[in-house]
Design a protein around this motif. Structure first.
Motif, short mmCIF file in Angstrom:
data_model
loop_
_atom_site.label_atom_id
_atom_site.label_comp_id
_atom_site.label_asym_id
_atom_site.label_seq_id
_atom_site.Cartn_x
_atom_site.Cartn_y
_atom_site.Cartn_z
N THR A 77 -9.32 -11.62 5.97
CA THR A 77 -10.72 -11.06 5.85
C THR A 77 -11.02 -9.94 6.46
OG1 THR A 77 -11.51 -12.37 7.78
CG2 THR A 77 -11.54 -13.50 5.79
N PRO A 78 -11.78 -9.06 5.77
CA PRO A 78 -12.11 -9.34 4.31
C PRO A 78 -11.14 -9.26 3.32
CG PRO A 78 -12.63 -7.12 4.88
CD PRO A 78 -12.16 -7.79 6.03
N THR A 79 -11.11 -10.11 2.35
CA THR A 79 -10.00 -10.05 1.33
C THR A 79 -9.34 -8.90 0.95
OG1 THR A 79 -11.27 -12.09 0.40
CG2 THR A 79 -9.65 -11.21 -0.89
N VAL A 80 -8.02 -8.71 0.86
CA VAL A 80 -7.43 -7.76 0.48
C VAL A 80 -7.08 -8.13 -1.00
CG1 VAL A 80 -5.22 -6.60 0.49
CG2 VAL A 80 -6.47 -7.30 2.58
N TRP A 81 -7.55 -7.45 -2.13
CA TRP A 81 -7.29 -7.60 -3.44
C TRP A 81 -6.14 -6.86 -4.17
CZ3 TRP A 81 -9.85 -11.70 -4.99
CH2 TRP A 81 -11.22 -12.13 -4.42
N GLY A 82 -5.51 -7.26 -5.05
CA GLY A 82 -4.50 -6.67 -5.56
C GLY A 82 -4.29 -6.64 -7.06
N ASN A 127 0.95 -1.09 0.01
CA ASN A 127 0.01 0.00 0.04
C ASN A 127 0.89 1.23 -0.09
OD1 ASN A 127 -2.22 1.88 0.33
ND2 ASN A 127 -2.37 1.68 2.57
N VAL A 128 0.86 2.26 -1.23
CA VAL A 128 1.62 3.17 -1.15
C VAL A 128 1.07 4.62 -1.62
CG1 VAL A 128 3.62 1.55 -1.87
CG2 VAL A 128 2.26 2.62 -3.51
N ARG A 129 1.80 5.75 -1.08
CA ARG A 129 1.36 7.02 -1.52
C ARG A 129 2.96 7.50 -2.10
NH1 ARG A 129 -1.97 7.64 3.09
NH2 ARG A 129 -0.08 9.02 3.78
N GLU A 180 4.11 -11.01 -4.84
CA GLU A 180 3.72 -9.63 -4.32
C GLU A 180 2.70 -8.99 -5.11
OE1 GLU A 180 7.37 -6.68 -5.51
OE2 GLU A 180 7.79 -8.13 -3.72
N PHE A 181 1.99 -8.02 -4.48
CA PHE A 181 1.17 -7.15 -5.44
C PHE A 181 0.82 -5.77 -4.81
CE2 PHE A 181 -1.45 -9.81 -2.52
CZ PHE A 181 -2.47 -8.93 -1.77
N HIS A 182 0.17 -5.04 -5.50
CA HIS A 182 -0.27 -3.69 -5.03
C HIS A 182 -1.50 -3.72 -4.70
CE1 HIS A 182 -0.48 0.89 -6.57
NE2 HIS A 182 -0.39 0.84 -5.08
N ILE A 183 -1.82 -3.24 -3.53
CA ILE A 183 -3.25 -3.28 -3.00
C ILE A 183 -4.26 -2.29 -3.75
CG2 ILE A 183 -4.87 -2.96 -1.24
CD1 ILE A 183 -2.41 -3.63 0.71
N LYS A 184 -5.48 -2.85 -4.03
CA LYS A 184 -6.64 -2.09 -4.66
C LYS A 184 -7.81 -2.12 -3.98
CE LYS A 184 -3.79 -0.36 -7.76
NZ LYS A 184 -3.67 0.99 -7.79
N ALA A 185 -8.77 -1.45 -4.11
CA ALA A 185 -10.00 -1.28 -3.47
C ALA A 185 -10.99 -2.55 -3.54
CB ALA A 185 -10.63 -0.17 -3.77
N ASN A 186 -10.93 -3.30 -4.90
CA ASN A 186 -11.80 -4.27 -5.04
C ASN A 186 -11.28 -4.83 -6.33
OD1 ASN A 186 -12.81 -2.90 -7.69
ND2 ASN A 186 -13.62 -1.56 -5.98
N PRO A 187 -11.92 -6.26 -6.62
CA PRO A 187 -11.17 -7.13 -7.54
C PRO A 187 -11.36 -6.27 -8.99
CG PRO A 187 -12.94 -8.28 -6.26
CD PRO A 187 -12.90 -7.10 -5.71
N ILE A 188 -12.45 -5.48 -9.29
CA ILE A 188 -12.62 -5.06 -10.47
C ILE A 188 -11.68 -3.96 -10.78
CG2 ILE A 188 -14.00 -3.57 -11.88
CD1 ILE A 188 -16.37 -4.69 -10.63
N THR A 189 -11.47 -3.09 -9.92
CA THR A 189 -10.66 -2.07 -9.69
C THR A 189 -8.83 -2.41 -9.91
OG1 THR A 189 -11.31 -0.67 -8.46
CG2 THR A 189 -9.30 -0.04 -8.65
N ALA A 190 -8.46 -4.02 -9.26
CA ALA A 190 -7.40 -4.54 -9.48
C ALA A 190 -7.14 -4.83 -11.00
CB ALA A 190 -7.17 -5.72 -8.29
N TYR A 228 -5.01 -10.36 -8.04
CA TYR A 228 -4.00 -11.15 -6.64
C TYR A 228 -4.90 -10.88 -5.32
CZ TYR A 228 -0.08 -10.55 -9.58
OH TYR A 228 0.92 -10.68 -10.84
N ARG A 229 -4.60 -11.96 -4.31
CA ARG A 229 -5.07 -11.64 -2.93
C ARG A 229 -4.02 -12.05 -2.02
NH1 ARG A 229 -7.02 -16.48 -1.13
NH2 ARG A 229 -8.38 -15.34 0.65
#
Length: 428
Positions: free
Chosen positions: A227-232, A172-174, A277-287, A221-222
């Motif tokens: 839980t709840p699932t962290v998608w990426g 998770n990055v800014r 590894e992956f970059h966290i996104k808000a939901n599966p569609i965004t990812a 990615y997950r």
């Protein structure tokens, strides 16, 4: 010749200037001598004025396009921090000079094809001269490398017989962007031969031995056991990070065959080790959309010269983010590592969390570079056996727990790792 403990090359650039500022203000400042190097003496003078640096910080005029200039500069230091990129274009002569003269080296490259080139060229020489060569000591690849290293240490505290099955890191990055970052991206696609780029994507290309981890790209990615699932989505630094982690794995596997008893066991991740590894996104569609967009965008850059020309032009005129923007940046890495289950030992799950305060590509990277160099410069005799032997290594294999402790002590990082209880959610 007066030899400085640390020489910062590229001190007039964004990252180099941040490294100079951090080192000069370090609480251990009285324990090491510092020198700043750049090609332009007028720009270097401006940095000294901006940072209010005293004359005791040595000025070094060095041209990275001139081998003689590089060698003279390198001979005047014990540890070189190189921030001059693109490294494919400018980095090799600096590594060559350090390996030849037994000078330790640290850089912030993210260029996996370049790393695969320098290992066969200079690793053996560096072991003979005792030079510790550490590429990728910024956002690439320390957080990923240390997250796995720390997780393994937590597993080994349960039992030295535990091996890793899977290890997954979620980012998770800014963060901001600079012209140097853009230049490295263009260099990777414009200057690196396609065959060498493809070669750099191969599993274990940087490892001295081959393992079972066979990575393949995903569109989604997950993070396991959360839980709840962290998608990426795809993480654009995954190539270089995974390559260096596999090198750590291979170096530790070899070391384990040479170190008898418990110490050897504590180093190794085990033959079943697999990493992603992956970059966290808000939901599966965004990812999914992000991953597809990344693939299309990289394809445009790789295939179309006009796109690369636009990026290069944009990058040359681009300044780094402001101090305020950098202070608002954030790096968070959550790693879930699972051990191999056996008839006598069910799988053990470890959650490791690393948080860096500030822009990951600039402030956090400057701290990572600096603390790695200080670990080598000030704690050389305490380094793990692999570090003391020299060679082209990784931060986990060369510095290990010493660097973890330095990062915690710096005030810039929060790091924690613990075993998850049976049925416990990895998010908590």
């Amino acid at each position: 010749m007066t030899v400085s403990d640390i020489l910062v090359l590229g001190a007039t650039g964004t990252t180099g200037k941040l490294v100079a500022r951090y080192l000069h203000g370090h609480k251990s400042r009285s324990s090491f001598t510092l020198a700043l190097g750049a090609r332009s003496t007028s720009k270097l003078d401006a940095v000294y004025k901006e940072l209010s640096l005293p004359d005791t910080v040595k000025k070094v005029q060095v041209d990275v396009t001139n081998d003689k200039s590089i060698e003279e500069a390198v001979k005047g230091a014990r540890v070189v921090i190189n921030t001059v990129g693109p490294f494919w274009r400018w980095g090799t002569p600096v590594v060559a000079a350090c390996a030849k003269n037994g000078v330790h080296y640290v850089d912030c490259t993210a260029e996996a094809p370049w790393i695969t080139e320098i290992i066969p060229q200079f690793d053996f020489l560096a072991t003979k001269t005792g030079a510790i060569i550490l590429p990728a000591c910024g956002l690439d690849c320390i957080p990923s490398d240390l997250a796995v290293f720390i997780s393994n240490q937590t597993l080994k505290a349960v039992s030295s017989d535990l091996d890793i099955d899977t290890s997954v890191s979620a980012y998770n990055v800014r963060m901001g962007l600079s012209g140097g970052t853009v230049a490295s991206l263009v260099s990777m696609t414009d200057e690196v031969p396609t065959s060498k780029f493809i070669r750099a994507t191969k599993d274990y290309i940087c490892s001295p031995v081959t393992g079972k981890d066979k990575w393949s790209p995903k569109i989604l990615y997950r993070l396991p056991r959360v839980t709840p699932t962290v998608w990426g989505a795809v993480w654009h630094m995954g190539l270089s990070n995974r390559s260096m982690i596999q090198r750590t794995w291979g170096l530790h596997e070899l070391a384990a065959t040479q170190e008898a008893g418990e110490e050897g066991k504590k180093l190794r991740y085990g033959p079943e080790f697999k990493y992603d590894e992956f970059h966290i996104k808000a939901n599966p569609i965004t990812a999914i959309l992000f991953t597809l967009g990344f693939a299309v965008g990289f394809g445009f850059i790789a295939l179309l010269k006009p796109v690369r020309w636009l990026l290069r032009t944009f990058g040359e005129s681009m300044a780094g983010p402001s101090e305020e923007t950098m202070r608002k940046g954030l790096l968070e890495v959550t790693n879930i590592t699972t051990s191999v289950a056996t008839p006598s030992q069910p799988a053990v799950h470890v959650r490791t969390f690393l948080r860096g305060k500030g822009d990951p590509g600039f402030l956090v990277t400057s701290v990572l570079l600096s603390e790695t160099a200080l670990t080598v410069a000030l704690d050389e005799k305490k380094l793990p056996a692999l570090g003391r032997k020299g060679g082209i290594l990784t931060t986990a294999s060369a510095c290990g727990q010493l660097l973890v402790d330095r990062l915690k002590d710096s005030g810039w990082f929060d790091i924690e790792s613990r075993v998850l209880e049976e049925g416990e959610d990895g998010r908590s």
